[in-house]
Scaffold this active site. Sequence first.
Site, PDB file in Angstrom:
ATOM      1  N   MET A 294       2.342   7.193   4.409  1.00 49.64           N
ATOM      2  CA  MET A 294       2.678   7.500   3.019  1.00 49.64           C
ATOM      3  C   MET A 294       1.439   7.937   2.233  1.00 49.64           C
ATOM      4  O   MET A 294       0.382   7.315   2.312  1.00 49.64           O
ATOM      5  CB  MET A 294       3.274   6.244   2.379  1.00 49.64           C
ATOM      6  CG  MET A 294       3.515   6.308   0.900  1.00 49.64           C
ATOM      7  SD  MET A 294       4.164   4.722   0.275  1.00 49.64           S
ATOM      8  CE  MET A 294       2.735   3.658   0.455  1.00 49.64           C
TER       9      MET A 294
ATOM     10  N   ASP B  55      -2.973  -7.772   6.177  1.00 47.28           N
ATOM     11  CA  ASP B  55      -2.289  -6.666   5.504  1.00 47.28           C
ATOM     12  C   ASP B  55      -1.819  -7.075   4.105  1.00 47.28           C
ATOM     13  O   ASP B  55      -1.114  -8.061   3.941  1.00 47.28           O
ATOM     14  CB  ASP B  55      -1.087  -6.211   6.335  1.00 47.28           C
ATOM     15  CG  ASP B  55      -0.706  -4.777   6.058  1.00 47.28           C
ATOM     16  OD1 ASP B  55      -0.606  -4.399   4.876  1.00 47.28           O
ATOM     17  OD2 ASP B  55      -0.519  -4.010   7.024  1.00 47.28           O
TER      18      ASP B  55
ATOM     19  N   HIS C  82      -4.388  -3.076   5.726  1.00 47.48           N
ATOM     20  CA  HIS C  82      -3.542  -2.020   6.269  1.00 47.48           C
ATOM     21  C   HIS C  82      -4.332  -0.767   6.646  1.00 47.48           C
ATOM     22  O   HIS C  82      -5.034  -0.182   5.811  1.00 47.48           O
ATOM     23  CB  HIS C  82      -2.468  -1.665   5.235  1.00 47.48           C
ATOM     24  CG  HIS C  82      -1.346  -0.846   5.787  1.00 47.48           C
ATOM     25  ND1 HIS C  82      -0.506  -1.307   6.774  1.00 47.48           N
ATOM     26  CD2 HIS C  82      -0.931   0.418   5.499  1.00 47.48           C
ATOM     27  CE1 HIS C  82       0.392  -0.369   7.067  1.00 47.48           C
ATOM     28  NE2 HIS C  82       0.150   0.676   6.310  1.00 47.48           N
TER      29      HIS C  82
END
Length: 298
Positions: A33, A225, A281
Amino acid sequence: MAALRAAVPVLAVLGLCLGPAAAVTPLVIWHGMGDSCCNPMSMGYIQKLVEKKIPGIYVLSLKIGSNMIEDVENSFFMNVNDQVREVCSQLATDPHLQGGYNAMGFSQGGQFLRAVAQRCPAPPMLNLISIGGQHQGVYGFPRCPGESSHLCDWIRKTLDLGAYTKAVQEHLVQAEYWHDPLKEEEYRKNSIFLADINQERGINETYKKNLMALKKFVMVKFLNDTMVDPPISEWFGFYKSGQAKETIPLQETSLYKEDRLGLQEMDKAGKLVFLGVKGDHLHFSEEWFDSSILPFLQ
């Protein structure tokens, strides 16, 4: 000259015995993304790294759109099913890939490439490496990457207001893998992407057969994360149904127990690989990549 002439038949025999050098398996990469195919700080860096470590490899870093700006925008707003169809078409017409390829997806690119494996078996995907992919979806949006952060507030509000409405499902990528454990029935009925590839509405035997054809399905989870909620989705686990606090591993999910995707059989055959890496992440070192990921590409 006499010595050279004498050497020629010997070399010919050696060539026959040894045969041609083994071809290097091509690699297809799908970004996450807010990223693009060719960002020199992300996918461009990964492509050069792989090309340096594996001389002669063909690397296709997927671009969805006619330029990098469209590629970034499409990672937010282009229907995922349309993206997967576009990628399947790219792969089917790329002469470098017809003998098979390895695939490596980053973040949402991980579950998107799994859809490619399930829906488009030609050319064949050999190994699938999912780096931070959310295979059971997400239920929460802690933050967005880099320059895309201004979109996060809008995306959160949109998901909260109506993730499973037709308009949102068809035009917001993140809604298409939004998995609300408090509204499982609504998710199963209205999710146009994730519920389909996870066999939530019935069993598509072709999906199961195609995924099971993989040699290895590697899933990387980031142990610190702060972007994926819940992080265990990166190992195909999720929240226990009906609440959003307790998580369960893949092996305790109905997807696994009923073996709707063949994951139980793949697990028993040693085809599933679960890797953990310290860091947030998509934060990893070149040394970790070399030791943990490159072996699956060679």
